[in-house]
Design a protein around this motif. Structure first.
Motif, short mmCIF file in Angstrom:
data_model
loop_
_atom_site.label_atom_id
_atom_site.label_comp_id
_atom_site.label_asym_id
_atom_site.label_seq_id
_atom_site.Cartn_x
_atom_site.Cartn_y
_atom_site.Cartn_z
N GLY A 135 0.82 -1.07 0.14
CA GLY A 135 -0.13 -0.13 0.01
C GLY A 135 1.08 1.29 -0.03
N SER A 136 0.27 2.65 0.26
CA SER A 136 1.06 3.38 0.26
C SER A 136 0.27 4.73 0.95
CB SER A 136 1.57 4.28 -1.31
OG SER A 136 0.33 4.48 -1.95
N VAL A 137 1.12 5.68 1.44
CA VAL A 137 0.19 6.80 2.05
C VAL A 137 0.37 8.16 0.98
CG1 VAL A 137 0.99 6.36 4.55
CG2 VAL A 137 2.33 7.74 3.17
N LYS A 138 -0.61 8.76 1.20
CA LYS A 138 -0.71 9.97 0.29
C LYS A 138 0.44 10.91 0.05
CE LYS A 138 -4.43 11.20 2.19
NZ LYS A 138 -5.78 11.98 2.47
N ASP A 139 1.08 11.32 0.96
CA ASP A 139 2.36 12.24 1.08
C ASP A 139 3.25 11.89 2.11
OD1 ASP A 139 0.70 14.09 -0.59
OD2 ASP A 139 -0.79 14.40 1.07
N GLY A 140 4.52 12.28 1.76
CA GLY A 140 5.58 12.32 2.61
C GLY A 140 6.33 10.76 2.46
N SER A 141 7.27 10.72 3.17
CA SER A 141 8.08 9.35 3.49
C SER A 141 7.62 8.72 4.59
CB SER A 141 9.61 9.86 3.57
OG SER A 141 10.24 10.43 2.51
N LEU A 142 7.75 7.41 4.74
CA LEU A 142 7.19 6.63 5.87
C LEU A 142 8.54 6.56 6.59
CD1 LEU A 142 4.93 3.53 4.76
CD2 LEU A 142 4.44 5.63 6.14
N VAL A 143 8.49 6.92 7.95
CA VAL A 143 9.82 6.94 8.71
C VAL A 143 9.53 6.39 10.18
CG1 VAL A 143 10.56 9.11 7.70
CG2 VAL A 143 9.02 9.23 9.68
N GLY A 157 4.02 6.30 10.34
CA GLY A 157 4.11 7.76 10.52
C GLY A 157 4.73 8.08 9.73
N SER A 158 4.38 9.51 9.01
CA SER A 158 4.98 10.07 7.83
C SER A 158 5.76 11.31 8.02
CB SER A 158 4.09 10.21 6.71
OG SER A 158 3.39 11.31 6.85
N SER A 159 6.63 11.73 7.05
CA SER A 159 7.27 13.00 7.24
C SER A 159 6.49 14.23 6.93
CB SER A 159 8.47 13.03 6.21
OG SER A 159 7.89 12.87 4.98
N CYS A 160 5.21 13.90 6.56
CA CYS A 160 4.25 14.92 6.52
C CYS A 160 3.44 15.19 7.63
CB CYS A 160 3.38 14.64 5.43
SG CYS A 160 4.08 14.99 3.84
N GLY A 161 3.62 14.13 8.78
CA GLY A 161 2.94 14.24 10.00
C GLY A 161 1.73 13.31 10.39
N ASP A 162 1.35 12.53 9.20
CA ASP A 162 0.27 11.94 9.18
C ASP A 162 0.64 10.50 10.21
OD1 ASP A 162 -1.14 13.61 7.79
OD2 ASP A 162 -0.95 12.68 5.94
N LEU A 163 -0.51 10.10 10.92
CA LEU A 163 -0.53 8.93 11.56
C LEU A 163 -1.49 8.12 10.58
CD1 LEU A 163 -0.60 9.10 15.52
CD2 LEU A 163 1.14 7.95 13.94
N THR A 164 -1.39 6.97 10.26
CA THR A 164 -1.90 6.14 9.37
C THR A 164 -2.19 4.72 9.98
OG1 THR A 164 -1.36 7.35 7.29
CG2 THR A 164 -2.80 5.07 7.00
#
Length: 476
Positions: A135-143, A157-164
Motif C-alpha cells: 500500500g502507500s500513504v498519500k504524502d511524505g516518506s514513511l519513517v 508515521g510519515s514525514s508529512c505528520g500523518d498517523l495512518t
C-alpha cells in the motif's frame, strides 16, 4: 536511580537505531553496518559487524524470538539475518526500489512491515519472505511503524505528520495529522488500558515529531465497535525536535530522545519526568528498553550507544507493584474482568461473563464444571484455555504476594531461578527444568505451545546477575 554503565563506540558514523532481544543488543548506522552485542558483558559477537547494505542502514529490529534480525537501508532492501551466526536469510527488495526507512516484525513473527521514502508500505510474509500486501500513504516518506501488541493492526508515521492505521490485511482504517512538521517515531505500550463503560481493550500509542512534542493516543480495534484513535495528552520537556520514543516492557515508563541532545524518561501514569539524561554530545536518534531487564539503550549522531541501568525498583515500578497487588486480588470489577479477557484473546466471552456478573472473586473461583454448567461454554478447548489463563492469574497473585519479580521465576516450576537459560522460544527458564521438559520429548514451548525451532539453551547471564542483585538486597 539510573546510571550509565557502558558506552559502545564501534560505529564509524551516526547511529540510527538500536534494538534489544532478550539476550542481544543490535545497533545500525550510517556506516552501512549492523553490530550485535551480548547483554551479559556488552562484548561484540564474533560474527559482528553484519555487512550487506551498500548505503546507510536506517532501522533494525528483532523478531519476538530474537533469532532473526531485520535491517533496512537506503539501498532499497530489507535484509533478514540469523542472529546466531550472522548469515543472511533473505534480501527483500522494496517493489519501487525506494530507500527503506523503517521495518517492524508483527508480535507473532508471521509478518514484517517495511516503509519507504516514497510512501510505500509493504507487508511481507516473514516465513516465506514473499510480498503479501502493498500500500502507500498519500504524502511524505514513511519513517515510523509500530504493531499493536495483539497484532490486529499497525500504525505508520510519515514525514508529512500523518498517523495512518492499517489492519492485518493492509486495509487503511484511519489517517490523521498528528504532528504538523512531520512524525519521527511511534511506539505502542504492551499494557492494555481499561474502558470501564464497554469493557474493551485499549492500548496507548506514543508518537513524536519535528514539532518538539510527544503525543499520547488511545487506540482500540474490535469487530463490534470498529476502530478508534483518540488523542489523550502531550508530554513536555524537550526544546527541539523529538527523534525517538519507546515504552518500557511493563508500560510504566516512556523514553524519548531529541535534537536537544537529551534523553527524557517519563512515568506513563503521572506523565511526569523521572529522569533527564544529557551524556550525548549530538542529536539523540534512537532509544530502546530491554524486554527482560531494566536496561535502556540510547543511540546518537555522536556515533555512540549509551547503556543505562535502572534500579531494580524505581518509584514508578514500586507504584506499579503496589497497583498490581491490588489488581490481582478479589477486588476486580466486572469491567476489569472484561479487560483481562480481551488481553488474553478471549474477547468473545466478554458478553457471557458480564451476563453472569463475573467479577474478580468469581473469576478466581471458576472451575471446569462452572464454565460448562453455569456459563454454558460448550467448547472444551475454549474452557481449557480459560482455565489455563485463570491458573496463570492465580499463580501471579501468589507471586505478587511473595514480592519476587515475576521475571525471576521459572515459567515451568514457578520458583526463583538459580541458573536461567534462554530457549529458542525467546523465554527464560531454570536450566534443569527446561532440560527435563525437553528430555521428556516435549519439543514444544512451555509458554506458547508452539514447536521449538531448536533445543539449544543459552545461559542468560544478565538475568542471573539481576537475580543475584535482588537477592543481595532482599536477604539482608
Amino acid at each position: 536511580m539510573v546510571k550509565l554503565i557502558h558506552t559502545l563506540a564501534d560505529h564509524g558514523d551516526d547511529v540510527n537505531c538500536c534494538a534489544f532481544s532478550s539476550s542481544l543488543l543490535a545497533t545500525c548506522s550510517l556506516d552501512k553496518t549492523i553490530r550485535l552485542y551480548s547483554l551479559s558483558d556488552f562484548t561484540e559477537l564474533p560474527h559482528s559487524p553484519l555487512k550487506f547494505h551498500t548505503y546507510a542502514v536506517h532501522c533494525c529490529c528483532f523478531s519476538p524470538s530474537g533469532h532473526v534480525l531485520a535491517s533496512c537501508s537506503t539501498d532499497g532492501t530489507t535484509v533478514l539475518w540469523n542472529t546466531q551466526n550472522g548469515e543472511t536469510l533473505a534480501v527483500m527488495e522494496q517493489p519501487t526500489g525506494s530507500p527503506v526507512r523503517v521495518c517492524q516484525f508483527s508480535p507473532d513473527s508471521t509478518c514484517l512491515v517495511s516503509g519507504a521514502a516514497d510512501g510505500t508500505v509493504v507487508l511481507w510474509n516473514a516465513q516465506s519472505y514473499k510480498l503479501y500486501r502493498c500500500g502507500s500513504v498519500k504524502d511524505g516518506s514513511l519513517v515510523a511503524c509500530a504493531f499493536s501488541p495483539n497484532g490486529n493492526l499497525f500504525v505508520t508515521g510519515s514525514s508529512c505528520g500523518d498517523l495512518t492505521v492499517w489492519d492485518d490485511k493492509m486495509r487503511c482504517l484511519h489517517s490523521e495529522k498528528a504532528h504538523d512538521l512531520g512524525i519521527t517515531c511511534c511506539d505502542f505500550s504492551s499494557q492494555p488500558v481499561s474502558d470501564g463503560e464497554r469493557g474493551l481493550q485499549f492500548f496507548r500509542l506514543a508518537s513524536c515529531g519535528q514539532d518538539c512534542q510527544i503525543k499520547i493516543w488511545v487506540v482500540s480495534f474490535t469487530h463490534i465497535f470498529g476502530f478508534e484513535l483518540k488523542y489523550k495528552s502531550t508530554l513536555s520537556g524537550h526544546c527541539a525536535p523529538v527523534l525517538a520514543c519507546a515504552f518500557s516492557h511493563n508500560g510504566q515508563m516512556l523514553v524519548s530522545g531529541s535534537v536537544d541532545k537529551s534523553v527524557i524518561v517519563y512515568d506513563t501514569n503521572t506523565e511526569s519526568v523521572l529522569h533527564t539524561l544529557t551524556q550525548h554530545t549530538r542529536y539523540v536518534t534512537s532509544c530502546a528498553f530491554a524486554p527482560n531487564t531494566l536496561l535502556l539503550a540510547t543511540g546518537s549522531m555522536d556515533k555512540t550507544v549509551n547503556i543505562w541501568q535502572f534500579d531494580l525498583e524505581t518509584p514508578c515500578q514500586a507504584r506499579s507493584t503496589e497497583d498490581q497487588a491490588k489488581q490481582f486480588t478479589e477486588d476486580w470489577s466486572e469491567d476489569d474482568v472484561s479487560v483481562w479477557l480481551c488481553a488474553q484473546g478471549l474477547s468473545d466471552l466478554v458478553g457471557i461473563f458480564k451476563m453472569n456478573n463475573i467479577d474478580g472473586r468469581e473469576l478466581l473461583n471458576l472451575t471446569k464444571e462452572s464454565l460448562a454448567d453455569d456459563l454454558k461454554i460448550e467448547s472444551l478447548g475454549l474452557r481449557s484455555k480459560v482455565l489455563r489463563k485463570i491458573e496463570e492469574l492465580r499463580t501471579k497473585v501468589k507471586t505478587l504476594s511473595s514480592g519476587i519479580p515475576d521475571e525471576f521465576l521459572c515459567p515451568i516450576t514457578r520458583e526463583l531461578m538459580k541458573d536461567p537459560v534462554i530457549a529458542s522460544d525467546g523465554y527464560s527458564y531454570e536450566k534443569e527444568a527446561m532440560e527435563n521438559w525437553i528430555s521428556k520429548k516435549k519439543r514444544t514451548s512451555p509458554m506458547t505451545n508452539l514447536v521449538l525451532p531448536s533445543v539449544v539453551l543459552t545461559p542468560n547471564r544478565t538475568l542471573k546477575m539481576a537475580i543475584s542483585r535482588w537477592l543481595e538486597t532482599h536477604q539482608k
